[in-house]
Design a protein around this motif. Structure first.
Motif, mmCIF file in Angstrom:
data_model
loop_
_atom_site.group_PDB
_atom_site.id
_atom_site.type_symbol
_atom_site.label_atom_id
_atom_site.label_comp_id
_atom_site.label_asym_id
_atom_site.label_seq_id
_atom_site.Cartn_x
_atom_site.Cartn_y
_atom_site.Cartn_z
ATOM 1 N N ARG A 52 6.595 -15.576 3.224
ATOM 2 C CA ARG A 52 7.193 -15.299 1.920
ATOM 3 C C ARG A 52 7.025 -16.548 1.075
ATOM 4 O O ARG A 52 6.623 -17.589 1.591
ATOM 5 C CB ARG A 52 8.681 -14.915 2.035
ATOM 6 N N MET A 53 7.316 -16.466 -0.201
ATOM 7 C CA MET A 53 7.149 -17.644 -1.046
ATOM 8 C C MET A 53 8.062 -17.554 -2.259
ATOM 9 O O MET A 53 8.557 -16.465 -2.604
ATOM 10 C CB MET A 53 5.690 -17.789 -1.502
ATOM 11 N N ILE A 54 8.310 -18.709 -2.871
ATOM 12 C CA ILE A 54 8.993 -18.777 -4.151
ATOM 13 C C ILE A 54 7.936 -19.057 -5.207
ATOM 14 O O ILE A 54 7.224 -20.060 -5.132
ATOM 15 C CB ILE A 54 10.056 -19.887 -4.187
ATOM 16 N N HIS A 55 7.805 -18.146 -6.150
ATOM 17 C CA HIS A 55 6.811 -18.301 -7.221
ATOM 18 C C HIS A 55 7.527 -18.674 -8.512
ATOM 19 O O HIS A 55 8.452 -17.983 -8.937
ATOM 20 C CB HIS A 55 6.026 -17.010 -7.420
ATOM 21 N N GLU A 56 7.089 -19.779 -9.124
ATOM 22 C CA GLU A 56 7.665 -20.199 -10.397
ATOM 23 C C GLU A 56 6.792 -19.706 -11.539
ATOM 24 O O GLU A 56 5.604 -20.012 -11.617
ATOM 25 C CB GLU A 56 7.802 -21.725 -10.472
ATOM 26 N N MET A 57 7.384 -18.929 -12.426
ATOM 27 C CA MET A 57 6.673 -18.396 -13.572
ATOM 28 C C MET A 57 6.404 -19.499 -14.602
ATOM 29 O O MET A 57 6.980 -20.589 -14.542
ATOM 30 C CB MET A 57 7.490 -17.276 -14.230
ATOM 31 N N ALA A 58 5.555 -19.186 -15.552
ATOM 32 C CA ALA A 58 5.201 -20.162 -16.590
ATOM 33 C C ALA A 58 6.412 -20.560 -17.419
ATOM 34 O O ALA A 58 6.465 -21.676 -17.960
ATOM 35 C CB ALA A 58 4.112 -19.586 -17.492
ATOM 36 N N LYS B 59 11.165 -19.584 -14.671
ATOM 37 C CA LYS B 59 11.963 -18.709 -13.824
ATOM 38 C C LYS B 59 11.336 -18.630 -12.431
ATOM 39 O O LYS B 59 10.112 -18.618 -12.285
ATOM 40 C CB LYS B 59 12.070 -17.312 -14.435
ATOM 41 N N ARG B 60 12.200 -18.564 -11.418
ATOM 42 C CA ARG B 60 11.746 -18.563 -10.032
ATOM 43 C C ARG B 60 11.974 -17.192 -9.409
ATOM 44 O O ARG B 60 13.042 -16.599 -9.557
ATOM 45 C CB ARG B 60 12.469 -19.647 -9.238
ATOM 46 N N ASN C 206 18.891 -16.648 -2.218
ATOM 47 C CA ASN C 206 17.883 -17.710 -2.318
ATOM 48 C C ASN C 206 17.957 -18.446 -3.650
ATOM 49 O O ASN C 206 17.103 -19.294 -3.930
ATOM 50 C CB ASN C 206 16.487 -17.119 -2.132
ATOM 51 N N ASP C 207 18.970 -18.132 -4.463
ATOM 52 C CA ASP C 207 19.221 -18.827 -5.724
ATOM 53 C C ASP C 207 18.001 -18.797 -6.647
ATOM 54 O O ASP C 207 17.562 -19.826 -7.152
ATOM 55 C CB ASP C 207 19.652 -20.282 -5.459
ATOM 56 N N VAL C 208 17.439 -17.596 -6.820
ATOM 57 C CA VAL C 208 16.288 -17.428 -7.715
ATOM 58 C C VAL C 208 16.649 -16.430 -8.811
ATOM 59 O O VAL C 208 17.703 -15.779 -8.768
ATOM 60 C CB VAL C 208 15.036 -16.958 -6.942
ATOM 61 N N ASP C 209 15.768 -16.317 -9.777
ATOM 62 C CA ASP C 209 16.028 -15.432 -10.915
ATOM 63 C C ASP C 209 15.612 -13.986 -10.661
ATOM 64 O O ASP C 209 16.107 -13.067 -11.333
ATOM 65 C CB ASP C 209 15.285 -15.953 -12.153
ATOM 66 N N GLY C 210 14.674 -13.795 -9.728
ATOM 67 C CA GLY C 210 14.185 -12.443 -9.494
ATOM 68 C C GLY C 210 13.499 -12.327 -8.151
ATOM 69 O O GLY C 210 13.371 -13.295 -7.397
ATOM 70 N N VAL C 211 13.051 -11.117 -7.861
ATOM 71 C CA VAL C 211 12.360 -10.859 -6.602
ATOM 72 C C VAL C 211 11.189 -9.924 -6.877
ATOM 73 O O VAL C 211 11.298 -8.996 -7.691
ATOM 74 C CB VAL C 211 13.321 -10.253 -5.550
ATOM 75 N N ILE C 212 10.067 -10.179 -6.205
ATOM 76 C CA ILE C 212 8.881 -9.328 -6.308
ATOM 77 C C ILE C 212 8.547 -8.844 -4.899
ATOM 78 O O ILE C 212 8.375 -9.661 -3.980
ATOM 79 C CB ILE C 212 7.695 -10.091 -6.914
ATOM 80 N N CYS C 213 8.467 -7.530 -4.719
ATOM 81 C CA CYS C 213 8.239 -6.974 -3.388
ATOM 82 C C CYS C 213 7.374 -5.722 -3.491
ATOM 83 O O CYS C 213 6.911 -5.346 -4.570
ATOM 84 C CB CYS C 213 9.578 -6.644 -2.714
ATOM 85 N N PRO D 103 0.354 -15.620 -19.492
ATOM 86 C CA PRO D 103 0.424 -17.087 -19.575
ATOM 87 C C PRO D 103 1.783 -17.624 -20.004
ATOM 88 O O PRO D 103 2.117 -18.778 -19.706
ATOM 89 C CB PRO D 103 -0.654 -17.425 -20.620
ATOM 90 N N ASP D 104 2.595 -16.816 -20.685
ATOM 91 C CA ASP D 104 3.919 -17.270 -21.106
ATOM 92 C C ASP D 104 5.012 -16.928 -20.106
ATOM 93 O O ASP D 104 6.201 -17.163 -20.365
ATOM 94 C CB ASP D 104 4.267 -16.682 -22.483
ATOM 95 N N GLY D 105 4.639 -16.345 -18.956
ATOM 96 C CA GLY D 105 5.619 -16.006 -17.931
ATOM 97 C C GLY D 105 6.130 -14.586 -18.018
ATOM 98 O O GLY D 105 6.878 -14.134 -17.137
ATOM 99 N N ARG D 106 5.743 -13.841 -19.034
ATOM 100 C CA ARG D 106 6.174 -12.454 -19.174
ATOM 101 C C ARG D 106 5.472 -11.590 -18.134
ATOM 102 O O ARG D 106 4.285 -11.746 -17.874
ATOM 103 C CB ARG D 106 5.853 -11.970 -20.588
ATOM 104 N N LEU D 107 6.218 -10.653 -17.538
ATOM 105 C CA LEU D 107 5.666 -9.772 -16.519
ATOM 106 C C LEU D 107 5.341 -8.405 -17.110
ATOM 107 O O LEU D 107 6.067 -7.886 -17.951
ATOM 108 C CB LEU D 107 6.654 -9.598 -15.361
ATOM 109 N N GLU D 108 4.236 -7.830 -16.640
ATOM 110 C CA GLU D 108 3.802 -6.514 -17.092
ATOM 111 C C GLU D 108 3.482 -5.656 -15.872
ATOM 112 O O GLU D 108 2.775 -6.091 -14.956
ATOM 113 C CB GLU D 108 2.556 -6.628 -17.973
ATOM 114 N N LEU D 109 4.002 -4.441 -15.855
ATOM 115 C CA LEU D 109 3.683 -3.480 -14.811
ATOM 116 C C LEU D 109 2.514 -2.630 -15.291
ATOM 117 O O LEU D 109 2.611 -1.942 -16.300
ATOM 118 C CB LEU D 109 4.892 -2.594 -14.508
#
Length: 282
Positions: free
Chosen positions: A108-114, A117-118, A198-205, A238-244
């Motif tokens: 697993r990993m912690i990914h920091e967005m642009a 946010k983690r 895990n004290d992060v802002d979000g989760v991706i699974c 590039p600005d950290g915004r997520l798109e589905l």
């Protein structure tokens, strides 16, 4: 609707549940997606290879090789690729920190967005009580799912001949079952709780083949979906915004996936040699 042939560039792409080795894997859709999407980092969020099905019956046509070669080619060109194994490709969990042709393996990993946010990134099967505590029941459920997918393949072929857009029978059937809907909701809640711990802002699974982005009690829950039913991925701008991104819908609007050029075979290091290489590097 934008032209599906236009190449888009992102900071990160998140892809899961391809199930290479399964007849239901939509490799043509995925190859078309990979051809038209570039990223600095690609994170494979589990169940990319379907080891469960391959154990039962070997099925590995050329398009499965093409997907692997496409990813390895991106890695050679400088894309960072991280592979987080799921329950169907759990054999890779014995090799954390190992590189295979430039592809990193991580539990697993912690990914920091642009934007700073983690996000916790993991497949999610460890929160599926059925998979964790009743493997036989999980295999039986997997068999039932195979049956639904077989119906899905036949129905999709008929709809193509009639000029109708792609539609997933298996996804529709799953959402008609009350227990399945309840399970999805409970899964999302438990995964969001893990992110909070895990004290992060979000989760991706991935894992449950249900693409979604929503806030759950202050945690941004993101599920990448799959490439068996919905053909979805998540992209970080590039600005950290997520798109589905739903690629099946784009293909339906723009026509059939374009043929992918034949690729030169790539030698993939064995598990043993890769593990030794990782040990020497450490």
């Amino acid at each position: 609707m934008e032209d599906a042939s236009e190449v888009r560039h992102f900071r990160t792409l998140f892809i899961s549940d391809v199930h290479l080795g399964s007849k239901a894997a939509k490799t043509d859709f995925l190859l078309d997606f990979l051809r038209t999407h570039e990223a600095e980092t690609i994170i494979l969020v589990g169940d990319i290879v379907d080891g469960w099905r391959l154990k039962r019956s070997w099925y590995w046509p050329q398009p499965c090789n093409d997907v692997v070669q496409k990813l390895l080619r991106k890695a050679r060109k400088g894309t960072r690729i991280v592979y987080i194994p799921g329950n169907h490709d759990e054999f890779l969990r014995d090799f954390p920190g190992t590189h295979f042709g430039g592809i990193e393996v991580a539990e697993r990993m912690i990914h920091e967005m642009a934007d700073g946010k983690r996000y916790l990134v993991l497949h999610g099967d460890e929160f599926d009580v059925v998979v964790r505590n009743a493997r036989l029941l999980a295999y039986l459920g997997d068999w039932a799912y195979d049956t639904a997918i077989a119906i899905n393949v036949m129905l999709a072929a008929v709809r193509r001949k009639l000029g109708m857009p792609y539609w997933s029978f298996s996804a529709w059937a799953k959402l008609q079952v009350k227990h399945a809907v309840n399970f999805i909701g409970e899964f999302q809640r438990v995964v969001a709780e893990e992110a909070r711990r895990n004290d992060v802002d979000g989760v991706i699974c991935g894992h449950i083949h249900h693409a979604l982005m929503e806030d759950i009690d202050g945690i941004h829950y993101v599920n990448t979906g799959d490439w068996v039913e919905s053909c979805t991925a998540v992209a970080e701008h590039p600005d950290g915004r997520l798109e589905l991104i739903s690629w099946a819908h784009k293909i339906s609007a723009s026509g059939a996936p374009k043929p992918v050029q034949k690729m030169v075979p790539v030698m993939i290091p064995s598990l043993d040699s890769a593990k030794k290489e990782g040990a020497r590097a450490a």
